[in-house]
Design a protein around this motif. Structure first.
Motif, PDB file in Angstrom:
ATOM      1  N   UNK A 160       0.840  -1.203   0.000  1.00 30.51           N
ATOM      2  CA  UNK A 160       0.000   0.000   0.000  1.00 30.51           C
ATOM      3  C   UNK A 160       0.873   1.251   0.000  1.00 30.51           C
ATOM      4  N   UNK A 161       0.475   2.230  -0.807  1.00 28.26           N
ATOM      5  CA  UNK A 161       1.057   3.567  -0.706  1.00 28.26           C
ATOM      6  C   UNK A 161      -0.052   4.506  -0.252  1.00 28.26           C
ATOM      7  N   UNK A 162       0.238   5.278   0.793  1.00 28.33           N
ATOM      8  CA  UNK A 162      -0.739   6.217   1.351  1.00 28.33           C
ATOM      9  C   UNK A 162      -0.406   7.620   0.854  1.00 28.33           C
ATOM     10  N   UNK A 163      -1.403   8.318   0.362  1.00 28.56           N
ATOM     11  CA  UNK A 163      -1.204   9.680  -0.141  1.00 28.56           C
ATOM     12  C   UNK A 163      -1.880  10.694   0.773  1.00 28.56           C
ATOM     13  N   UNK A 164      -1.625  11.956   0.520  1.00 30.91           N
ATOM     14  CA  UNK A 164      -2.122  13.016   1.398  1.00 30.91           C
ATOM     15  C   UNK A 164      -2.755  14.141   0.588  1.00 30.91           C
ATOM     16  N   UNK A 165      -3.425  15.029   1.301  1.00 34.25           N
ATOM     17  CA  UNK A 165      -3.971  16.265   0.739  1.00 34.25           C
ATOM     18  C   UNK A 165      -3.481  17.416   1.615  1.00 34.25           C
TER      19      UNK A 165
ATOM     20  N   UNK B 277      -4.725  19.166   9.722  1.00 28.71           N
ATOM     21  CA  UNK B 277      -5.195  17.873  10.225  1.00 28.71           C
ATOM     22  C   UNK B 277      -4.073  16.843  10.248  1.00 28.71           C
ATOM     23  N   UNK B 278      -2.915  17.202  10.807  1.00 26.44           N
ATOM     24  CA  UNK B 278      -1.775  16.286  10.787  1.00 26.44           C
ATOM     25  C   UNK B 278      -2.018  15.013  11.593  1.00 26.44           C
ATOM     26  N   UNK B 279      -2.954  15.041  12.526  1.00 24.88           N
ATOM     27  CA  UNK B 279      -3.282  13.819  13.276  1.00 24.88           C
ATOM     28  C   UNK B 279      -3.732  12.708  12.336  1.00 24.88           C
ATOM     29  N   UNK B 280      -4.390  13.084  11.232  1.00 30.27           N
ATOM     30  CA  UNK B 280      -4.854  12.086  10.267  1.00 30.27           C
ATOM     31  C   UNK B 280      -3.688  11.297   9.682  1.00 30.27           C
ATOM     32  N   UNK B 281      -2.520  11.927   9.539  1.00 30.79           N
ATOM     33  CA  UNK B 281      -1.349  11.231   9.018  1.00 30.79           C
ATOM     34  C   UNK B 281      -0.964  10.067   9.924  1.00 30.79           C
ATOM     35  N   UNK B 282      -1.030  10.306  11.223  1.00 31.74           N
ATOM     36  CA  UNK B 282      -0.704   9.250  12.178  1.00 31.74           C
ATOM     37  C   UNK B 282      -1.843   8.246  12.315  1.00 31.74           C
ATOM     38  N   UNK B 283      -3.072   8.700  12.142  1.00 31.53           N
ATOM     39  CA  UNK B 283      -4.214   7.810  12.343  1.00 31.53           C
ATOM     40  C   UNK B 283      -4.277   6.687  11.315  1.00 31.53           C
ATOM     41  N   UNK B 284      -4.023   6.995  10.038  1.00 29.99           N
ATOM     42  CA  UNK B 284      -4.050   5.915   9.051  1.00 29.99           C
ATOM     43  C   UNK B 284      -2.864   4.990   9.270  1.00 29.99           C
TER      44      UNK B 284
ATOM     45  N   UNK C 115       7.869  10.137  -0.550  1.00 29.62           N
ATOM     46  CA  UNK C 115       8.209  11.508  -0.912  1.00 29.62           C
ATOM     47  C   UNK C 115       8.032  11.763  -2.407  1.00 29.62           C
ATOM     48  N   UNK C 116       8.210  10.732  -3.205  1.00 22.89           N
ATOM     49  CA  UNK C 116       8.151  10.885  -4.658  1.00 22.89           C
ATOM     50  C   UNK C 116       6.734  11.036  -5.196  1.00 22.89           C
ATOM     51  N   UNK C 117       5.729  10.695  -4.406  1.00 25.12           N
ATOM     52  CA  UNK C 117       4.362  10.794  -4.904  1.00 25.12           C
ATOM     53  C   UNK C 117       3.356  10.820  -3.779  1.00 25.12           C
ATOM     54  N   UNK C 118       3.289  11.945  -3.069  1.00 21.65           N
ATOM     55  CA  UNK C 118       2.438  12.012  -1.879  1.00 21.65           C
ATOM     56  C   UNK C 118       1.199  12.878  -2.059  1.00 21.65           C
ATOM     57  N   UNK C 119       1.196  13.779  -3.029  1.00 22.86           N
ATOM     58  CA  UNK C 119       0.130  14.777  -3.153  1.00 22.86           C
ATOM     59  C   UNK C 119      -1.006  14.259  -4.038  1.00 22.86           C
ATOM     60  N   UNK C 120      -2.213  14.161  -3.464  1.00 24.63           N
ATOM     61  CA  UNK C 120      -3.356  13.588  -4.188  1.00 24.63           C
ATOM     62  C   UNK C 120      -4.419  14.599  -4.572  1.00 24.63           C
ATOM     63  N   UNK C 121      -4.426  15.774  -3.966  1.00 28.47           N
ATOM     64  CA  UNK C 121      -5.571  16.681  -4.155  1.00 28.47           C
ATOM     65  C   UNK C 121      -5.672  17.231  -5.573  1.00 28.47           C
ATOM     66  N   UNK C 122      -4.533  17.426  -6.228  1.00 25.38           N
ATOM     67  CA  UNK C 122      -4.445  17.778  -7.641  1.00 25.38           C
ATOM     68  C   UNK C 122      -5.123  19.110  -7.989  1.00 25.38           C
TER      69      UNK C 122
ATOM     70  N   UNK D  16       0.041  -2.703  -4.753  1.00 23.99           N
ATOM     71  CA  UNK D  16      -1.173  -3.111  -5.459  1.00 23.99           C
ATOM     72  C   UNK D  16      -2.328  -2.148  -5.208  1.00 23.99           C
ATOM     73  N   UNK D  17      -2.175  -1.266  -4.181  1.00 22.66           N
ATOM     74  CA  UNK D  17      -3.258  -0.342  -3.828  1.00 22.66           C
ATOM     75  C   UNK D  17      -2.705   1.024  -3.449  1.00 22.66           C
ATOM     76  N   UNK D  18      -3.342   2.053  -3.992  1.00 23.05           N
ATOM     77  CA  UNK D  18      -3.038   3.438  -3.632  1.00 23.05           C
ATOM     78  C   UNK D  18      -4.199   3.946  -2.800  1.00 23.05           C
TER      79      UNK D  18
END
Length: 435
Positions: free
Chosen positions: A197-202, A209-216, A231-238, A266-268
């Protein structure tokens, strides 16, 4: 960047150094380019029935007919009739309908960017099935090319190009993740070379809401998943998706997905962000010839799956809650049951808003509206619709699954001195896991 006002007193922002004719031509060429078969059918199908008006929170909140959704497409429609439609030669020959001029585009900037959150409620209401929200998003492509974009959105666009995110430079991303883990006592995975799994952020998670980073991370660690932030692909909001900057939209989408593929995931997992879902889950296919190379799911879908599978157990809170359906998730994506199943798994009794699920009112801040300070008075009018429905439902909690919705609703609450806290579904789950 220079703020200006049209002859009729409508405020607009202007970017770049193009002349008026260049701006008009750039917009027109893009409008015409975007007239695919489906858009043309939609343009020919409108009955002028006005049903979209009462579906729009900006029209209902103000009563001003200029906010009728189909009215927001006037330059786009005019370009169609004069250049692409079946009677285009006659329109041009006899001068039927004036050509689109830069003055008209300046007037319409506020309708396309300030007075539309791309929520799609008008699309749902249209008896002819016209996807008005999608057409407005396409019209933004031409406005971007013409340099007629609100200053704040253009700033976010330039920042994303320079940093890889409108919220933070990529060089600082790992530090933000580590600090969130340390503050919340959660081990964090950063830049692992191989994971499932790769986890992305907005931006909301990287700022307010930095607590959400730790929560997932806490949840993924609990279920024993192989995962990482990258670091190479973290931004999802676009922001390119919102602004109409197609080049940036493609660049950010490819960067995020290609990076996850290179890691072997296998999952983003997308963050609690509505437009991240629209940009990555639905529009990524345009860059990959219809076949996205890995699974892309929203945080809410992921939570729904692991709760339903029994991978985590949750405390029984036994109180009442209402749920705000993020438009891009529920109306544009069909994800309405997963968040409710998660809430029920925590023992919540759900007291639905009068309009909920696919019919729920927008928070008023989507489509970049919450970042566009010029739109604040209009956005607060829309907020009042949501506020009334939440009060009428009279639940103990008020939950959503989009960081931008949460920010928009919290800003509205502050403006009206409303004491209702807007809670995150992800944070509720992470705080109520049991062994």
């Amino acid at each position: 960047m220079t703020a200006k006002t049209t002859a009729s007193g409508v405020a607009y922002d202007i970017q770049g150094n193009q002349g008026d004719i260049e701006r008009r031509d750039a917009a027109m060429q893009t409008f015409v380019r975007d007239f695919a078969k489906t858009a043309a059918i939609h343009m020919e199908s409108c009955l002028r029935c006005g049903m979209c008006a009462n579906a729009c929170h900006f029209y209902v909140g103000t009563g001003d007919p200029k906010y009728t959704p189909i009215n927001k497409l006037r330059p786009f429609e005019q370009a169609y009739h004069r250049h692409i439609g079946p009677f285009a030669p006659l329109y041009r020959l006899f001068g039927i309908g004036s050509n689109v001029g830069v003055e008209m585009l300046q007037e319409w900037e506020s309708l396309l960017f300030d007075a539309c959150s791309l929520c799609g409620r008008c699309t749902l209401a249209c008896p002819m099935g016209i996807d008005i929200a999608e057409l407005i998003k396409e019209a933004r492509h031409g406005m971007y090319k013409a340099g007629l974009v609100p200053d704040r959105l253009e700033l976010m666009d330039r920042t994303a190009k320079a940093w890889g995110s409108p919220a933070t430079p990529a060089d600082d991303f790992a530090d933000i993740i580590r600090e969130a883990g340390e503050e919340n006592g959660v081990p964090m995975n950063i830049d692992l070379p191989k994971t499932d799994y790769v986890v992305t952020t907005a931006p909301a998670e990287l700022t307010e809401h930095t607590k959400a980073l730790a929560d997932i991370a806490k949840i993924l660690n609990r279920i024993g998943a192989s995962w990482t932030y990258s670091t190479e692909g973290f931004e999802a909001s676009n922001i390119g998706y919102i602004n109409g900057d197609l080049d940036l939209q493609e660049k950010m989408t490819r960067k995020m997905i290609d990076n996850a593929v290179n890691i072997g995931a296998h999952t983003l997992i997308l963050p609690e962000c509505g437009h991240a879902y629209g940009a990555a889950r639905w529009e990524a296919a345009r860059w990959y010839r219809g076949k996205i190379p890995l699974r892309i799911i929203h945080m809410t879908e992921f939570l729904g799956e692991i709760v339903a599978s029994g991978k985590i157990k949750l405390k029984q809170i036994g109180e009442t809650t209402s749920f705000h359906d993020p438009c891009q998730l529920a109306r544009r994506g069909g994800v309405t049951e997963a968040p409710r199943e998660v809430l029920r798994a925590m023992g919540f009794e759900i007291k639905e808003l009068e309009d909920h699920g696919a019919l729920g009112w927008c928070c008023g801040g989507g489509g970049g509206v919450v970042s566009n300070v010029r739109a604040d008075p209009l956005r607060f009018k829309a907020f009042e619709l949501k506020k009334k429905q939440v009060e009428d439902a009279d639940a103990q909690h008020f939950v959503t699954a989009c960081g931008q919705c949460r920010i928009t609703l919290t800003l509205g609450a502050k403006k009206f001195k409303w004491d209702k806290k807007v809670e995150s579904l992800l944070e509720l789950v992470a705080d109520n896991m049991i062994d």
